[in-house]
Scaffold this motif. Structure first.
Motif, PDB file in Angstrom:
ATOM      1  N   ALA A  24       0.655  -0.887  -0.477  1.00  0.00           N
ATOM      2  CA  ALA A  24      -0.386   0.088  -0.085  1.00  0.00           C
ATOM      3  C   ALA A  24       1.233   1.258  -0.328  1.00  0.00           C
ATOM      4  O   ALA A  24       0.777   2.334  -0.435  1.00  0.00           O
ATOM      5  CB  ALA A  24      -1.114   0.030   1.340  1.00  0.00           C
ATOM      6  N   ILE A  25       2.406   1.527   1.298  1.00  0.00           N
ATOM      7  CA  ILE A  25       3.129   2.376   1.105  1.00  0.00           C
ATOM      8  C   ILE A  25       3.507   2.794  -0.353  1.00  0.00           C
ATOM      9  O   ILE A  25       3.450   3.640  -1.255  1.00  0.00           O
ATOM     10  CB  ILE A  25       3.922   1.831   1.923  1.00  0.00           C
ATOM     11  CG1 ILE A  25       3.645   2.061   3.305  1.00  0.00           C
ATOM     12  CG2 ILE A  25       4.902   3.353   2.179  1.00  0.00           C
ATOM     13  CD1 ILE A  25       4.007   1.784   4.407  1.00  0.00           C
ATOM     14  N   THR A  31       2.146   1.805  -3.654  1.00  0.00           N
ATOM     15  CA  THR A  31       1.282   1.917  -4.512  1.00  0.00           C
ATOM     16  C   THR A  31       0.940   3.671  -4.402  1.00  0.00           C
ATOM     17  O   THR A  31       1.224   4.377  -5.718  1.00  0.00           O
ATOM     18  CB  THR A  31       0.085   1.079  -4.148  1.00  0.00           C
ATOM     19  OG1 THR A  31      -0.242   1.119  -3.624  1.00  0.00           O
ATOM     20  CG2 THR A  31       1.048  -0.786  -4.999  1.00  0.00           C
ATOM     21  N   ASP A  32       0.893   3.717  -3.245  1.00  0.00           N
ATOM     22  CA  ASP A  32       0.327   5.222  -2.982  1.00  0.00           C
ATOM     23  C   ASP A  32       1.736   6.154  -3.405  1.00  0.00           C
ATOM     24  O   ASP A  32       1.463   6.895  -4.573  1.00  0.00           O
ATOM     25  CB  ASP A  32       0.615   5.874  -1.314  1.00  0.00           C
ATOM     26  CG  ASP A  32      -1.128   4.948  -0.703  1.00  0.00           C
ATOM     27  OD1 ASP A  32      -1.882   4.436  -1.425  1.00  0.00           O
ATOM     28  OD2 ASP A  32      -0.971   4.470   0.228  1.00  0.00           O
ATOM     29  N   ALA A  64       0.882   8.677  -7.098  1.00  0.00           N
ATOM     30  CA  ALA A  64       0.679   9.729  -7.023  1.00  0.00           C
ATOM     31  C   ALA A  64       1.718  10.370  -8.271  1.00  0.00           C
ATOM     32  O   ALA A  64       1.593  11.487  -8.103  1.00  0.00           O
ATOM     33  CB  ALA A  64       1.820  10.324  -5.502  1.00  0.00           C
ATOM     34  N   HIS A  97      -8.788  -1.522  -1.384  1.00  0.00           N
ATOM     35  CA  HIS A  97      -8.264  -0.273  -1.424  1.00  0.00           C
ATOM     36  C   HIS A  97      -8.070   0.273  -2.310  1.00  0.00           C
ATOM     37  O   HIS A  97      -8.862   1.786  -2.919  1.00  0.00           O
ATOM     38  CB  HIS A  97      -7.694  -0.261  -0.393  1.00  0.00           C
ATOM     39  CG  HIS A  97      -6.545   1.282  -0.672  1.00  0.00           C
ATOM     40  ND1 HIS A  97      -6.772   2.178   0.309  1.00  0.00           N
ATOM     41  CD2 HIS A  97      -5.082   1.331  -0.833  1.00  0.00           C
ATOM     42  CE1 HIS A  97      -6.513   2.810  -0.212  1.00  0.00           C
ATOM     43  NE2 HIS A  97      -5.392   2.910  -0.557  1.00  0.00           N
ATOM     44  N   LEU A  98      -8.078   0.027  -3.367  1.00  0.00           N
ATOM     45  CA  LEU A  98      -6.869   0.667  -4.578  1.00  0.00           C
ATOM     46  C   LEU A  98      -8.023   0.555  -5.570  1.00  0.00           C
ATOM     47  O   LEU A  98      -8.238   1.460  -6.341  1.00  0.00           O
ATOM     48  CB  LEU A  98      -6.077  -0.506  -5.031  1.00  0.00           C
ATOM     49  CG  LEU A  98      -4.605  -0.447  -4.173  1.00  0.00           C
ATOM     50  CD1 LEU A  98      -3.598  -1.838  -5.076  1.00  0.00           C
ATOM     51  CD2 LEU A  98      -4.564   0.405  -4.903  1.00  0.00           C
ATOM     52  N   LEU A 106     -10.022   3.753  -5.928  1.00  0.00           N
ATOM     53  CA  LEU A 106      -8.961   5.293  -5.885  1.00  0.00           C
ATOM     54  C   LEU A 106      -9.297   5.450  -7.133  1.00  0.00           C
ATOM     55  O   LEU A 106      -9.883   4.852  -8.799  1.00  0.00           O
ATOM     56  CB  LEU A 106      -7.722   4.812  -5.622  1.00  0.00           C
ATOM     57  CG  LEU A 106      -7.003   4.536  -4.361  1.00  0.00           C
ATOM     58  CD1 LEU A 106      -5.551   4.090  -4.146  1.00  0.00           C
ATOM     59  CD2 LEU A 106      -7.936   5.066  -3.092  1.00  0.00           C
TER      60      LEU A 106
END
Length: 244
Positions: A72-73, A75-76, A80, A110-111, A114
């Motif tokens: 998650a870290i 892919t965020d 971005a 989660h993904l 988005l």
């Protein structure tokens, strides 16, 4: 596709665990050129499965949480930087967990939520051919695929920008040992032959890490950009494209 099925994860010992995308515990006759089977003894695959199963459900759940947080870290940051470069569409391919594989469905939800992100899962449309990918959404309809693995009924998605790849084992150089069916190797090779830029991240538990010299990849094998594990990245997390 076959009839509708529940979207639950097959448990340890389920036949799908031994046959992801047509890959039995021992290599099928006539497919020695696929995946890493020509260089990988059946005993090595069996040992990797046994090590993963030996973790037990509680240990795997804890490892899944660490894996999901790490991915998650990353892919965020990946998203971005893509957005900073003016990109508005982001296709991420993942895999439905079977047996003792890492279960990252929480990350997928989660993904998929988005803005601009399409989450897709693999579909075996034809044997001995590259995989297709179809859009997945949490709670969406799933059907039993060619090998009994759940597949989404969503629209087809072009080649993804990022793909999370299942595997049994991996080297320190991010060479992958798959299940023997060759579907991902054919898919990765097809993207490379078409000049597509796809970031490839293997997903595995740390127990799948092989000692140096244990496995020699075949010339047709496609090395991954990195492998994400519950103990960290191998060799390191892939760099995120710079903004601007």
């Amino acid at each position: 596709m076959a009839g509708r099925i529940a979207s639950g994860k097959p448990q340890d010992g389920d036949p799908a665990e031994e046959d992801r995308n047509g890959a039995p515990a021992q290599q099928k006759a006539g497919s020695a050129a696929s995946d890493t089977a020509a260089a990988t003894a059946p005993g090595l695959r069996a040992g990797l499965r046994a090590a993963r199963t030996a973790m037990g459900p509680a240990a795997r759940a804890a490892a899944d949480a660490r894996l999901a947080q790490s991915l998650a870290i990353w892919t965020d940051a990946w998203l971005a930087n893509r957005r900073a470069r003016g990109l508005t569409r982001h296709a991420v391919a993942a895999f439905w967990p079977i047996g003792s594989e890492p279960d990252l469905r929480g990350l997928y939800t989660h993904l998929a939520s988005l803005d601009g992100v399409t989450l897709a899962l693999p579909v075996v449309a034809r044997q001995a051919a590259p995989l297709l990918f179809r859009r997945w959404s949490a709670g969406g309809p799933m059907a039993s695929g060619a090998y009994g693995i759940p597949e989404p009924d969503g629209d087809a998605v072009p080649a993804p920008d990022l793909v999370l790849v299942p595997l049994l084992g991996f080297t320190d150089e991010a060479d992958r040992i798959g299940y023997g069916g060759g579907y991902y190797d054919r898919t990765l090779a097809d993207w490379r032959a078409r000049g597509l830029t796809v970031t490839t991240i293997g997903v595995a538990y740390a127990c799948g890490r092989l000692a140096p010299g244990t496995h020699a990849p075949e010339p047709h094998d496609v090395r991954l950009d990195a492998v994400a594990t519950d103990a960290g990245w191998v060799p390191t997390a892939p760099p995120v494209p710079p903004a601007g």
